[in-house]
Each structure stands twice: as structure tokens, then as C-alpha cells.
Design a protein around this motif. Structure first.
Motif, PDB file in Angstrom:
ATOM      1  N   LYS A  42       1.022  -1.304  -0.038  1.00 10.99           N
ATOM      2  CA  LYS A  42       0.051  -0.115  -0.099  1.00 10.99           C
ATOM      3  C   LYS A  42       0.973   1.318  -0.070  1.00 10.99           C
ATOM      4  O   LYS A  42       0.213   2.283  -0.263  1.00 10.99           O
ATOM      5  CB  LYS A  42      -0.802   0.028   1.210  1.00 10.99           C
ATOM      6  CG  LYS A  42      -1.913  -1.105   1.220  1.00 10.99           C
ATOM      7  CD  LYS A  42      -2.644  -1.202   2.387  1.00 10.99           C
ATOM      8  CE  LYS A  42      -3.871  -2.351   2.711  1.00 10.99           C
ATOM      9  NZ  LYS A  42      -4.312  -2.257   3.973  1.00 10.99           N
ATOM     10  N   THR A  43       2.137   1.113   0.201  1.00 10.04           N
ATOM     11  CA  THR A  43       2.878   2.393   0.336  1.00 10.04           C
ATOM     12  C   THR A  43       3.702   2.547  -0.911  1.00 10.04           C
ATOM     13  O   THR A  43       4.073   1.690  -1.602  1.00 10.04           O
ATOM     14  CB  THR A  43       4.192   1.890   1.308  1.00 10.04           C
ATOM     15  OG1 THR A  43       3.495   1.691   2.660  1.00 10.04           O
ATOM     16  CG2 THR A  43       5.095   3.068   1.755  1.00 10.04           C
ATOM     17  N   LYS A  44       3.539   3.904  -1.166  1.00  6.10           N
ATOM     18  CA  LYS A  44       4.165   4.341  -2.438  1.00  6.10           C
ATOM     19  C   LYS A  44       5.700   4.677  -2.320  1.00  6.10           C
ATOM     20  O   LYS A  44       5.990   5.372  -1.357  1.00  6.10           O
ATOM     21  CB  LYS A  44       3.354   5.452  -3.318  1.00  6.10           C
ATOM     22  CG  LYS A  44       1.947   5.119  -3.315  1.00  6.10           C
ATOM     23  CD  LYS A  44       1.462   5.619  -4.689  1.00  6.10           C
ATOM     24  CE  LYS A  44       0.222   5.157  -4.841  1.00  6.10           C
ATOM     25  NZ  LYS A  44      -0.439   5.192  -6.044  1.00  6.10           N
ATOM     26  N   CYS A  45       6.670   4.271  -2.924  1.00  2.91           N
ATOM     27  CA  CYS A  45       7.953   4.447  -2.633  1.00  2.91           C
ATOM     28  C   CYS A  45       8.466   4.962  -3.896  1.00  2.91           C
ATOM     29  O   CYS A  45       8.131   4.608  -4.976  1.00  2.91           O
ATOM     30  CB  CYS A  45       8.721   3.517  -2.019  1.00  2.91           C
ATOM     31  SG  CYS A  45      10.255   3.603  -1.937  1.00  2.91           S
ATOM     32  N   CYS A  46       9.285   6.081  -3.952  1.00  2.95           N
ATOM     33  CA  CYS A  46      10.191   6.573  -5.165  1.00  2.95           C
ATOM     34  C   CYS A  46       9.316   6.701  -6.397  1.00  2.95           C
ATOM     35  O   CYS A  46       9.640   6.456  -7.360  1.00  2.95           O
ATOM     36  CB  CYS A  46      11.601   5.671  -5.235  1.00  2.95           C
ATOM     37  SG  CYS A  46      12.278   5.491  -3.917  1.00  2.95           S
TER      38      CYS A  46
END
Length: 108
Positions: free
Chosen positions: A104-108
Motif C-alpha cells: 500500500k506504500t508508494k515509494c520513489c
């Protein structure tokens, strides 16, 4: 990490770290996979499956048992080993939850 530093972390974090450390060797992973496959066995059976000497297998079994990942019951002159389902369930729940959160986490 020093033994005294563990007090700064939650009980769950310390438990998962102990389990992860015990899983940190390919021979231990192979032992766990074998135990899952056969349900239970003695050290000699594992020695016959792995390219390791009996004392080495015994040491890996000791590490897994100390972490609580496996259980050992005395049967005559041998110890019969099996997986501790509660610890595996704990790991499964922890990593499932962590992976769901990471997805669920958006990274970069």
C-alpha cells in the motif's frame, strides 16, 4: 546489537528478530523444509538428506529449537523433531501484515 539494547524494542520485534536470526542460514531453511515435508523425524534422517556432518546438523537443530521454531521430543535414545506451528503462524502473520502494508506504500 548488545543484549541490553533489546529493551528499546517491543516484545514482538524481539521475537521476530530471534526467529529471523535462526532462519538466517540455508541449512536451517533446508531443515525446516524437510521437517514440513516429513512432519517429524530424528537427527539421523536429516543428516541423510543434507550434505552436512551429524554434529553440524545437531548444532543447526539446537539453534532452531532455541528460537522455538522446532520442537524436540525424546523417543528412546533419539530426539524426534517437528515444526512448532505456533511460531510458524506468528511469522506468517507478521510477514503477511508487513507485505500488505508495504504494497500500500508508494515509494520513489
Amino acid at each position: 546489537m548488545g543484549a541490553t539494547k533489546t529493551a528499546y524494542f517491543s516484545e514482538q520485534q524481539n521475537q521476530i528478530a530471534t526467529l529471523a536470526k535462526a532462519l538466517g542460514h540455508p541449512a536451517r531453511i533446508a531443515i525446516i523444509e524437510y521437517l514440513i515435508k516429513v512432519n517429524e523425524c530424528i537427527c539421523g534422517d536429516i543428516v541423510n538428506q543434507l550434505p552436512l556432518a551429524q554434529p553440524t546438523v545437531s548444532q543447526h537443530l539446537k539453534e532452531l529449537k532455541n528460537a522455538g521454531i522446532i520442537k524436540g521430543n525424546v523417543e528412546g535414545n533419539s530426539i524426534c523433531y517437528c515444526i512448532d506451528e505456533k511460531k510458524i503462524s506468528m511469522l506468517t502473520k507478521y510477514f503477511s501484515k508487513a507485505l500488505q502494508s508495504a504494497a500500500k506504500t508508494k515509494c520513489c
